[in-house]
Motif scaffolding. Sequence first.
Motif, PDB file in Angstrom:
ATOM      1  N   SER A  61       0.826  -1.211   0.000  1.00  0.00           N
ATOM      2  CA  SER A  61       0.000   0.000   0.000  1.00  0.00           C
ATOM      3  C   SER A  61       0.862   1.264   0.000  1.00  0.00           C
ATOM      4  N   TRP A  88      -4.654  -2.975  -8.621  1.00  0.00           N
ATOM      5  CA  TRP A  88      -5.110  -1.637  -8.210  1.00  0.00           C
ATOM      6  C   TRP A  88      -6.346  -1.253  -9.005  1.00  0.00           C
ATOM      7  N   SER A 118      -7.197   1.663   6.780  1.00  0.00           N
ATOM      8  CA  SER A 118      -7.452   1.310   5.366  1.00  0.00           C
ATOM      9  C   SER A 118      -8.731   0.512   5.165  1.00  0.00           C
ATOM     10  N   LEU A 139      -6.916   2.956  -0.215  1.00  0.00           N
ATOM     11  CA  LEU A 139      -5.717   3.800  -0.138  1.00  0.00           C
ATOM     12  C   LEU A 139      -6.114   5.210   0.255  1.00  0.00           C
TER      13      LEU A 139
END
Length: 442
Positions: A61, A88, A118, A139
């Motif tokens: 991350s 992603w 998160s 994120l």
Amino acid sequence: MLQRGLAFVRRLGLPERLLAVLLLVALVDFAANTLLFESANSFELRRDDAERIAENLLLASRAVERVAPEARPQVTKALSTSRFTLEWIPSSRRYRGPVGLAKLREQVVEFEPDLVRSDLELHLDEVPGRGNIGGSMLLADSSVLKFHTHANAAWKLTAGRLASMILPTLLLILLAWVLLRAALGPLRSVIGATHEFGSGPPRLVPERGPDEMRQLIRAMNAMQERIHQSLKDRTQTMLAIGHDLKTPLARMRLRLDDDRLAPDMREGMSRDIDEMRMLIESIQAYVDTGGEAIPTERIDVAVMAQTLVDTQADHGADATYEGASHAVVRARPVQIRRALSNLIENALHYGGNVRVYLRKDGDGVEIVVEDDGPGIPEERIADAMQPFVRLDSARARDTAGMGLGLPIVQRAVRMENGTIDLRNRAEGGLRATVRLPLASSS
């Protein structure tokens, strides 16, 4: 109590049984999924596996957040391994698996508390080949980082999930098979009984199975009784008529001795009386079912056939026999003798001669009776086996009988589990082939 429960189940109809099967499958499915969810909620990995997942997620991350969005797909691909794959997603929309791993999430966050921010989510993976544990995290820019990983201990959850999907199906198949077997058991008995309709005393089928099947069996048993009684009444009526007619025929025969009758009139009346007696005897032979009650016995059908042929030859007929000298079958002697006698007499009457061949063939014996007569038109061979059907044109009375000779033969042969086949010979004439099972040596 158990007997009452079984009696209640037997009273259930087919719709109720099908509904019970579906309810049971639903209960098994619910129980299996409940057990799976409880196992998933309390599932934990070994310390080193949980620590590995926590470290990989934290490092991945941070690495992805430090690069521009357009480079993030390449970065996640570079960071992926065979046991830990990353992906992603720019959107904040996330997929949360149906089987969440709450306890495992707490275990991972315990190693890396920074993952709390998160909104880490873990679930049992549904993508074959990519791992057995999946999840996602948000994120800083609200994009999503998805991951899949392999964990050695997670195979139990995977196996449990497969079992929760397969077990209800297997149970449904098993219960459907049991239900069909239970329903088709009485149905097979019904089918077996239908083959015996009209061939003897009724064979009552036990009333078993669902309500609908028991009602069908009850109706069929009642129908068997009615058919048997009807056939019995018909047979008794015909036999009584034949018996009663023999008395006036005998009196007419006595009156032929009256000297006042002209010789030509006496001869004509004698022929008519003989024909009437023969017709009555044919009808009685055809409708008489009392032979079924006679037990079978071992008889030498070869000796019987040869004796019948020799008797005709002694009376000047063109009759010959060829074949085995002995062939033992288990049958009713009177019926078989009558059948062979009818075939031989038919051949002599219509063909002028008769040849009888007998041979053993495997577990059976074949008796062939043929002649050199005109045969039977191909389209009427089936009619020849029907009772009261005469093949001579316009039912001329210059041929004796009522069309019962071959039906009597067929009935007698079938009573002994045999077969008869009629065919025209290529060189002319008719061939009748009777096959009977040989008697066992015991």
